[in-house]
Design a protein around this motif. Sequence first.
Motif, PDB file in Angstrom:
ATOM      1  N   ASN A 131       0.830  -1.205   0.000  1.00 15.90           N
ATOM      2  CA  ASN A 131       0.000   0.000   0.000  1.00 15.90           C
ATOM      3  C   ASN A 131       0.868   1.259   0.000  1.00 15.90           C
ATOM      4  O   ASN A 131       2.100   1.188   0.107  1.00 15.90           O
ATOM      5  CB  ASN A 131      -1.007  -0.007   1.158  1.00 15.90           C
ATOM      6  N   LYS A 132       0.233   2.414  -0.093  1.00 18.29           N
ATOM      7  CA  LYS A 132       0.990   3.661  -0.266  1.00 18.29           C
ATOM      8  C   LYS A 132       1.789   4.051   0.967  1.00 18.29           C
ATOM      9  O   LYS A 132       2.690   4.901   0.885  1.00 18.29           O
ATOM     10  CB  LYS A 132       0.035   4.796  -0.649  1.00 18.29           C
ATOM     11  N   ALA A 133       1.492   3.415   2.113  1.00 21.67           N
ATOM     12  CA  ALA A 133       2.256   3.676   3.332  1.00 21.67           C
ATOM     13  C   ALA A 133       3.434   2.709   3.484  1.00 21.67           C
ATOM     14  O   ALA A 133       4.214   2.826   4.430  1.00 21.67           O
ATOM     15  CB  ALA A 133       1.346   3.581   4.553  1.00 21.67           C
ATOM     16  N   GLY A 134       3.566   1.746   2.577  1.00 24.78           N
ATOM     17  CA  GLY A 134       4.655   0.789   2.647  1.00 24.78           C
ATOM     18  C   GLY A 134       4.297  -0.505   3.341  1.00 24.78           C
ATOM     19  O   GLY A 134       5.176  -1.337   3.598  1.00 24.78           O
ATOM     20  N   THR A 165      -2.603   5.994  -7.294  1.00 26.83           N
ATOM     21  CA  THR A 165      -2.975   6.122  -5.886  1.00 26.83           C
ATOM     22  C   THR A 165      -1.870   5.623  -4.949  1.00 26.83           C
ATOM     23  O   THR A 165      -2.050   5.653  -3.729  1.00 26.83           O
ATOM     24  CB  THR A 165      -4.274   5.340  -5.588  1.00 26.83           C
ATOM     25  N   GLY A 166      -0.752   5.172  -5.503  1.00 27.93           N
ATOM     26  CA  GLY A 166       0.378   4.782  -4.668  1.00 27.93           C
ATOM     27  C   GLY A 166       0.477   3.308  -4.343  1.00 27.93           C
ATOM     28  O   GLY A 166       1.416   2.884  -3.657  1.00 27.93           O
ATOM     29  N   ILE A 167      -0.469   2.501  -4.820  1.00 28.51           N
ATOM     30  CA  ILE A 167      -0.386   1.053  -4.597  1.00 28.51           C
ATOM     31  C   ILE A 167       0.698   0.475  -5.513  1.00 28.51           C
ATOM     32  O   ILE A 167       0.761   0.797  -6.702  1.00 28.51           O
ATOM     33  CB  ILE A 167      -1.731   0.366  -4.899  1.00 28.51           C
ATOM     34  N   LYS A 168       1.551  -0.371  -4.956  1.00 33.34           N
ATOM     35  CA  LYS A 168       2.613  -0.978  -5.746  1.00 33.34           C
ATOM     36  C   LYS A 168       2.325  -2.461  -5.940  1.00 33.34           C
ATOM     37  O   LYS A 168       2.031  -3.172  -4.987  1.00 33.34           O
ATOM     38  CB  LYS A 168       3.969  -0.815  -5.050  1.00 33.34           C
ATOM     39  N   PHE A 169       2.460  -2.918  -7.177  1.00 31.15           N
ATOM     40  CA  PHE A 169       2.361  -4.330  -7.512  1.00 31.15           C
ATOM     41  C   PHE A 169       3.754  -4.793  -7.904  1.00 31.15           C
ATOM     42  O   PHE A 169       4.368  -4.238  -8.828  1.00 31.15           O
ATOM     43  CB  PHE A 169       1.370  -4.554  -8.653  1.00 31.15           C
ATOM     44  N   SER A 211     -11.675  -2.874   2.776  1.00 33.67           N
ATOM     45  CA  SER A 211     -11.304  -1.513   3.172  1.00 33.67           C
ATOM     46  C   SER A 211      -9.975  -1.156   2.531  1.00 33.67           C
ATOM     47  O   SER A 211      -9.033  -1.952   2.555  1.00 33.67           O
ATOM     48  CB  SER A 211     -11.187  -1.398   4.695  1.00 33.67           C
ATOM     49  N   LEU A 212      -9.897   0.050   1.963  1.00 29.56           N
ATOM     50  CA  LEU A 212      -8.673   0.490   1.307  1.00 29.56           C
ATOM     51  C   LEU A 212      -7.483   0.427   2.249  1.00 29.56           C
ATOM     52  O   LEU A 212      -7.601   0.710   3.443  1.00 29.56           O
ATOM     53  CB  LEU A 212      -8.841   1.927   0.800  1.00 29.56           C
ATOM     54  N   GLU A 213      -6.353   0.073   1.683  1.00 26.30           N
ATOM     55  CA  GLU A 213      -5.066   0.010   2.395  1.00 26.30           C
ATOM     56  C   GLU A 213      -4.962  -1.172   3.362  1.00 26.30           C
ATOM     57  O   GLU A 213      -3.946  -1.344   4.024  1.00 26.30           O
ATOM     58  CB  GLU A 213      -4.789   1.309   3.172  1.00 26.30           C
ATOM     59  N   MET A 214      -5.996  -1.982   3.445  1.00 29.59           N
ATOM     60  CA  MET A 214      -5.987  -3.110   4.370  1.00 29.59           C
ATOM     61  C   MET A 214      -5.629  -4.405   3.630  1.00 29.59           C
ATOM     62  O   MET A 214      -5.706  -4.473   2.402  1.00 29.59           O
ATOM     63  CB  MET A 214      -7.350  -3.252   5.052  1.00 29.59           C
ATOM     64  N   PRO A 215      -5.206  -5.449   4.365  1.00 24.88           N
ATOM     65  CA  PRO A 215      -4.874  -6.732   3.718  1.00 24.88           C
ATOM     66  C   PRO A 215      -6.007  -7.260   2.853  1.00 24.88           C
ATOM     67  O   PRO A 215      -7.185  -7.145   3.213  1.00 24.88           O
ATOM     68  CB  PRO A 215      -4.604  -7.656   4.912  1.00 24.88           C
ATOM     69  N   ILE A 216      -5.644  -7.818   1.692  1.00 27.52           N
ATOM     70  CA  ILE A 216      -6.630  -8.335   0.744  1.00 27.52           C
ATOM     71  C   ILE A 216      -6.925  -9.790   1.080  1.00 27.52           C
ATOM     72  O   ILE A 216      -6.042 -10.646   0.998  1.00 27.52           O
ATOM     73  CB  ILE A 216      -6.105  -8.220  -0.698  1.00 27.52           C
ATOM     74  N   ARG A 217      -8.154 -10.061   1.447  1.00 29.14           N
ATOM     75  CA  ARG A 217      -8.582 -11.433   1.733  1.00 29.14           C
ATOM     76  C   ARG A 217      -9.858 -11.689   0.943  1.00 29.14           C
ATOM     77  O   ARG A 217     -10.965 -11.506   1.430  1.00 29.14           O
ATOM     78  CB  ARG A 217      -8.816 -11.634   3.234  1.00 29.14           C
TER      79      ARG A 217
END
Length: 219
Positions: free
Chosen positions: A10-13, A151-155, A188-194
């Motif tokens: 996420n954008k916070a690292g 939006t700062g998300i890194k893949f 929820s944005l920025e949270m772990p994807i499950r």
Amino acid sequence: MAIFSVYVVNKAGGLIYQLDHYAPRADTEKTFSFPLDLVLRPHDERVVVAFGQRDGIRVGHAVLAINGAEVNGRFTADGKDVLEFLSNPANYPVSIRFGRHRLSSNEKLMLASMFHSLFAIGSQLSPEVGSSGIEMLETDTFKLHCFQTLTGIKFVVLADPRQAGIDSLLHKIYEIYSDFALKNPFYSLEMPIRCELFDQNLKLALEVAEKAGPFGPGS
């Protein structure tokens, strides 16, 4: 050719998703008599080879199993200290499996955060304004590819250096993220994807990329 793993940061690292897709098998199991002709040392809460490469066993390889029982860090499955066990002549002959250490969840979190920082440093070091940051790192055994969204998300994808079509794959993963994570009302944005659908479609995309290379229109 192979795709080894996928990270979403996420954008916070923070690491919000990680998948190990393919891990090359480099384990070596041998039966030893006493005294052990390898020098073992504790390192980062595990036991590794410090000296004495032989038969596929290399310096830095960790002890993964003893007599078929998995080793957890510095201890055997039944709680015995690995170094103490191997120093006792009564325990020989003994079968030991060596191999590359498997990253723990905490180590993956730490590495994702470190890459986030390196990405930012890369942007700041650029002689040109508006650099996108690190897009690829290359070694002799793998390439790290990174795509950052607006939006700062890194893949991040780790793949065989010969693997083709990674740029297309990164954009495909972004599409899957948009379709099956962002559109999920429980996410929820920025949270772990499950999300099971995210997992299924990501694995399918990786398999297609390995077999066919670049994605074509409508893939």
